[in-house]
Design an enzyme around this catalytic site. Structure first.
Site, PDB file in Angstrom:
ATOM      1  N   ASP A 145       0.828  -1.213   0.000  1.00 11.04           N
ATOM      2  CA  ASP A 145       0.000   0.000   0.000  1.00 11.04           C
ATOM      3  C   ASP A 145       0.863   1.263   0.000  1.00 11.04           C
ATOM      4  O   ASP A 145       0.383   2.341   0.368  1.00 11.04           O
ATOM      5  CB  ASP A 145      -0.902   0.020   1.236  1.00 11.04           C
ATOM      6  CG  ASP A 145      -2.303  -0.501   0.921  1.00 11.04           C
ATOM      7  OD1 ASP A 145      -2.527  -0.915  -0.227  1.00 11.04           O
ATOM      8  OD2 ASP A 145      -3.164  -0.503   1.822  1.00 11.04           O
ATOM      9  N   ASP A 176      -7.720  -6.848  13.598  1.00 11.14           N
ATOM     10  CA  ASP A 176      -7.356  -8.161  14.123  1.00 11.14           C
ATOM     11  C   ASP A 176      -8.255  -8.579  15.280  1.00 11.14           C
ATOM     12  O   ASP A 176      -8.742  -9.705  15.344  1.00 11.14           O
ATOM     13  CB  ASP A 176      -5.886  -8.171  14.548  1.00 11.14           C
ATOM     14  CG  ASP A 176      -5.513  -6.955  15.381  1.00 11.14           C
ATOM     15  OD1 ASP A 176      -6.404  -6.143  15.695  1.00 11.14           O
ATOM     16  OD2 ASP A 176      -4.327  -6.809  15.724  1.00 11.14           O
TER      17      ASP A 176
END
Length: 675
Positions: free
Chosen positions: A251, A404
């Site tokens: 990214d 997460d």
């Protein structure tokens, strides 16, 4: 031997071992021995005096360097946009007002002290007697106002502060009980030698088709320092080449860095590694968006498991062989998590203190929750997921900054079990600068509060047992994510300074001394080598409470900084296996050769940009000044001065050292020193 001789044996081999003396010479020998002993004693004293004298220049030099750093830090602070915005934040305004009021109160107390008024008179003062006071019967208007202040704080302020302090103490004791129970659970696991087992044994090495298909994902964003070593570690994983695919999910916004990462991927592909490079044109959702985009590829349906490794993580070649077999014969296991191990834990004081916290997290929290509940928070990396568990739980969502923890909670609500392997360690880095650590902690404490708001209805409606619901709500979210930063900041940074100016609401010694030290000892037990850092750890944790409390409030009420995501700065530490891999080629010349060979004329342009970036341009980065921490430092030191006037004892020392720790952190004198 003459009959008049005397035999003397001395044990130490460094001295005389055997002497033969005549009676006539005995007195002479004793005189010489006495002279030698006197000289030896004198030399010992001189040596000790020399060491003592050398100590003072060492202390003076250390103080001089510290004062020089402070002077530079104040004169040339690297004040970023985030710190400038603190003036507009509510918590910073509160601290400034609190500090101003405390300074005024200290001035009043100093006047009372030099006027020989009893600063502790309110402790045994009859309030009815105060009401009968008349300005003509006291030592002037100042004394009358001071007596009125005593009456006001005794009747109105002290009860409220006592009620708030008792509430915080109750939370303190509940959290301490939780730590104690976790410690007992860890002791039981160690005592019984309980470890996760593999059903069915390992895979057949001779039969490559017996190995499941594994997808390895390496999400990264502008990770210039670590992209080479992370890709090299993944490419050296010991797994059949036709049963593994490595995705480098880049990214990065830097076009040159994108080209370097792509070239690194191509070089490994030429060596026969099954690896691909993916780059998103629109970077939405941060890491969650990156992983969600990668999982939407058509070829993902051919894979059964996905291993996630952040850019600075360096797994050993046997990582997959130690983790993936734990899925065999256990269709309800959705996650296998490995432990983090840190290559730079001894780099500076900041990394040592971080290591203490994370050792407790992995050694105690993760192990106990895995064994007794089959659930724990996914750490975002160094773990292997069953792709079916990800898909049935809704996949990666972009709604919080802790994707997460989000997927772990949703998978738990869908009935999936987790396995934690404490013996499987993956090397990674700790933030070495306070700036990087503070931003990391802000995200780690604001994200769970965002998630709690979003997940609470789903938890209440889920079909899991009431015990698991209670564990999620009260232990996983409220106690360990909300209560801990709340009571730590409120009790030690607000109530304790207040009690110095309002002695009617004084905190008992065991609250500010014995219990925190005991809890710190429990936290430090998993890292026994860190015991010399017990007191710095205790003070630093209280210092970090302001950052954690601010993050918790911003996440809970969805304030502006709640969705802030800053990639943690890396330095590029390498494991031994990676250093051996990099020794096969000269990194710099290798990259330059690849750019020139693959890109032709455009490669020369890219090479020029690379050299321009390597050359230092503009002013060097300097350490920052943190206004909230500095304001709290002066607040605590002001309260310590008030405590000294009334001889509070242990309260004074606690406030003094806690104020100094805030001062050190506020001036950014902990961790990596940039300038």
């Amino acid at each position: 031997m003459a009959p008049s001789s005397v035999l003397v044996t001395i044990d130490k081999s460094s001295n005389i071992s055997l002497l033969e003396l005549n009676d006539s010479d005995t007195s002479v020998f004793l005189e010489k021995q006495k002279t030698a002993s006197t000289k030896q004693f004198s030399w010992t004293l001189l040596l000790k005096a020399h060491r003592i004298l050398c100590f003072f220049p060492w202390v003076a030099m250390g103080c001089s360097k510290t004062l020089t750093s402070v002077k530079k830090r104040i004169a040339l602070p690297d004040t970023g946009i985030d710190e400038l915005q603190y003036k507009e934040r509510l918590i910073y305004r509160f601290i400034r007002v609190f500090l101003a009021v405390s300074v005024i109160a200290l001035c009043v107390e100093l006047i009372a002290y030099y006027q020989k008024w009893d600063l502790n008179m309110s402790l045994g003062l009859d309030l009815d007697f105060i009401h009968e006071f008349n300005p003509t019967n006291v030592m002037g208007l100042m004394h009358w106002c001071y007596m009125g202040w005593i009456s006001f704080r005794g009747e109105y302020l002290a009860p409220f502060i006592m009620m708030l302090s008792q509430f915080c103490v109750v939370l303190f004791m509940i959290q301490s009980l939780d730590r104690f129970v976790l410690g007992l659970g860890c002791f039981w696991i160690k005592f019984k030698k309980i470890k996760p087992t593999v059903d069915g044994g390992d895979y057949d090495v001779e039969d490559g088709d017996s190995f499941p298909m594994v997808l390895v994902q390496i999400p990264m964003c502008n990770e210039r320092e670590v992209y080479q070593q992370s890709i090299a570690s993944a490419c050296q994983l010991d797994w059949p080449k036709d049963r593994i695919l490595i995705q480098v999910l880049d990214d990065s916004s830097d076009e040159l860095l994108q080209m370097l990462i792509r070239n690194e991927v191509n070089s490994w592909r030429e060596k026969g590694v099954n690896i691909i490079y993916r780059h998103r044109f629109i970077r939405t959702g941060y890491k969650a968006g990156n992983l969600h985009s990668a999982m939407s590829c058509d070829y993902v349906k051919d894979y059964e498991f996905v291993a996630i490794l952040d850019a600075d993580f360096q797994p050993n070649p046997d990582f997959l062989q130690l983790t993936v077999p734990h899925f065999k014969g256990k269709p309800d296991v959705g996650l296998v998590q490995a432990r983090w191990s840190f290559v730079n834990k001894d780099e500076n004081l900041l990394t040592r203190l971080q290591n203490i916290n994370l050792c407790f997290h992995f050694e105690v929290e993760q192990q106990v929750n895995s064994h007794f509940l089959s659930f724990f928070g996914f750490n975002g990396t160094a773990g292997v997921w069953r792709i079916k568990a990800l898909e049935e739980s809704g996949g990666w969502l972009e709604r919080t900054t802790v994707e997460d923890m989000d997927i772990a909670v949703r998978a738990h609500l869908n009935g999936w079990k987790f396995v934690y392997l404490n013996d499987v360690k993956v090397l990674c880095e700790l933030p070495e600068s306070y700036e990087a650590y503070k931003k990391q902690q802000h995200r780690w404490h604001s994200g769970p509060m965002q998630l709690f708001r979003l997940c609470l209805p789903a938890i209440l409606k889920s079909k899991i047992s009431k015990w698991k619901k209670a564990n999620l709500i009260f232990l996983f979210f409220l106690l360990r994510k909300l209560i801990l930063p709340f009571y730590s900041f409120t009790l030690f940074c607000v109530i304790l300074p207040l009690t110095m100016f309002i002695p009617e609401a004084e905190l008992p010694i065991w609250v500010i001394c014995y219990v925190p030290v005991t809890m710190s000892i429990l936290n430090i037990l998993p890292a026994p080598k860190a015991f010399p850092f017990l007191m710095p750890y205790l003070l630093f944790e209280n210092t970090m409470s302001v950052t954690k409390f601010n993050a918790m409030v911003s996440g809970l009420f969805q304030l502006g900084s709640a969705y802030e995501w800053v990639v943690t700065k890396k330095t590029g530490w390498s494991s031994e296996s990676n250093l051996l891999a990099f020794a096969e080629r000269e990194s710099k010349s290798f990259n330059e050769d690849k750019i020139q060979r693959r890109l032709s004329d455009s490669g020369l342009e890219m090479l020029g940009k690379l050299k321009e970036q390597e050359a230092p341009v503009g002013p060097t980065k300097k350490n920052r000044i943190y206004r909230k921490e500095l304001a709290l430092a002066f607040l605590l030191l002001t309260a310590a001065t008030r405590s000294l006037l009334s001889a509070h004892g242990i309260h004074f020392y606690f406030l003094l050292f806690q104020g100094l720790s805030f001062l050190v952190v506020g001036l950014d004198l902990i961790g990596e020193q940039v300038a």
